[in-house]
Each structure stands twice: as structure tokens, then as C-alpha cells.
Motif scaffolding. Structure first.
Motif, short mmCIF file in Angstrom:
data_model
loop_
_atom_site.label_atom_id
_atom_site.label_comp_id
_atom_site.label_asym_id
_atom_site.label_seq_id
_atom_site.Cartn_x
_atom_site.Cartn_y
_atom_site.Cartn_z
N HIS A 40 0.83 -1.21 0.00
CA HIS A 40 0.00 0.00 0.00
C HIS A 40 0.86 1.26 0.00
O HIS A 40 0.60 2.20 -0.74
CB HIS A 40 -0.96 0.02 1.19
CG HIS A 40 -1.69 1.32 1.30
ND1 HIS A 40 -2.69 1.69 0.43
CD2 HIS A 40 -1.52 2.35 2.15
CE1 HIS A 40 -3.10 2.90 0.75
NE2 HIS A 40 -2.43 3.32 1.79
N ARG B 237 -7.44 4.43 4.91
CA ARG B 237 -6.44 3.42 4.54
C ARG B 237 -5.16 3.48 5.37
O ARG B 237 -4.28 2.66 5.19
CB ARG B 237 -6.08 3.55 3.06
CG ARG B 237 -7.14 3.00 2.14
CD ARG B 237 -6.62 2.83 0.74
NE ARG B 237 -6.20 4.05 0.09
CZ ARG B 237 -6.98 4.83 -0.66
NH1 ARG B 237 -8.23 4.53 -0.83
NH2 ARG B 237 -6.50 5.91 -1.22
N THR B 238 -5.04 4.47 6.23
CA THR B 238 -3.81 4.58 7.01
C THR B 238 -4.13 4.69 8.49
O THR B 238 -5.20 5.16 8.88
CB THR B 238 -2.97 5.80 6.56
OG1 THR B 238 -1.73 5.81 7.27
CG2 THR B 238 -3.68 7.12 6.79
#
Length: 147
Positions: free
Chosen positions: A4, A133-134
Motif C-alpha cells: 500500500h 487506509r492509514t
């Protein structure tokens, strides 16, 4: 670095350098806006090198007395270097339409970010996806004209 992070880094690099190339090829005429947001070049001082560093960014809030930028780095797990640089030295310059002006950067606290976040994601819903996403809290930076 996980997959990612590699994808986020590559995407951020392509967007920034592709934008810079388009501006160069078109003599600074295109694109003035990306995804409806003002494009700008942020100039910081490298926290380690002391050298001037420049980064192409978009501003979900662009006003005469306030510019807001988001240190998303595409949802990467680490903050972008430009953010680390302005934390170390908050006096920055911003270039828009070949005009460079002096600004002071301020890392928004949690209340300021909460107040700005709806406007930010309205300008670009992708920021919400990056935050999801983090694990890091994506910083929001408020720039004010330097007196």
C-alpha cells in the motif's frame, strides 16, 4: 515498505511530477485546477539539508487570507517530507500563477481539523479514503499570509 505504501508513494509521485510536467509543457497555463481544487507549488526549507524544496499540491480551501492543504501522501503510512519540513520551519512560500508569496504554516489541531474536514472531503472525497487506509492521522495544514 508495504505494498500500500509503495502504491501510495508511486501515485503521489506521478501526480506531482505529471502536474509539474504539464505546467512546464503548457507554459504554466494548464492545469490551474485539479479535481476542482486550486493547484499550487509549496516551497519549504529542507529540515536536514537546509535547501529549498518545492512540491506541487492542491488546496481544498484557497482564499486570499487562508490556504488549506492536506498531508495525505495518498494514504501512505508516513507523513510527506514537505510536511515534516514545514513543521521544522513554518515560514514557507507558495507559488500560484507564477506569483510567489510568503506564508506561515500551522498544523491544525484536532478541533481545527474536525471543523475543516467536511469542506476538505467535499472538495475531494479521496481524502476520506486516504484517511481510512492509514493508521496515521493525516495532517491538515493552514497557511496564513506572513506579515
Amino acid at each position: 515498505m508495504n505494498l500500500h505504501d509503495m502504491t501510495a508513494s508511486a501515485g503521489a509521485w506521478i501526480l506531482e511530477n505529471g502536474h509539474r510536467t504539464l505546467l512546464t509543457v503548457t507554459g504554466g497555463r494548464f492545469p490551474k485546477k485539479m479535481l476542482g481544487m486550486q493547484t499550487l507549488e509549496l516551497h519549504t526549507v529542507g529540515r536536514k539539508s537546509g535547501q529549498r524544496r518545492s512540491t506541487m499540491l492542491t488546496a481544498p480551501v484557497y482564499e486570499p487570507d487562508r490556504i488549506v492543504v492536506v498531508a495525505s501522501k495518498g494514504g501512505h503510512s508516513d507523513h510527506p517530507d514537505w510536511f515534516k519540513n514545514l513543521v521544522a520551519q513554518p515560514d514557507v512560500e507558495v507559488t500560484v500563477d507564477d506569483v510567489t508569496t510568503e506564508w506561515t504554516a500551522h498544523h491544525a489541531d484536532s478541533a481545527e481539523k474536525a471543523a475543516l474536514w467536511p469542506t476538505i472531503v467535499k472538495a475531494n472525497p479521496g481524502y476520506d479514503g486516504y484517511q481510512q487506509r492509514t493508521d496515521r492521522d493525516i495532517p491538515v495544514v493552514i497557511l496564513r499570509p506572513r506579515a
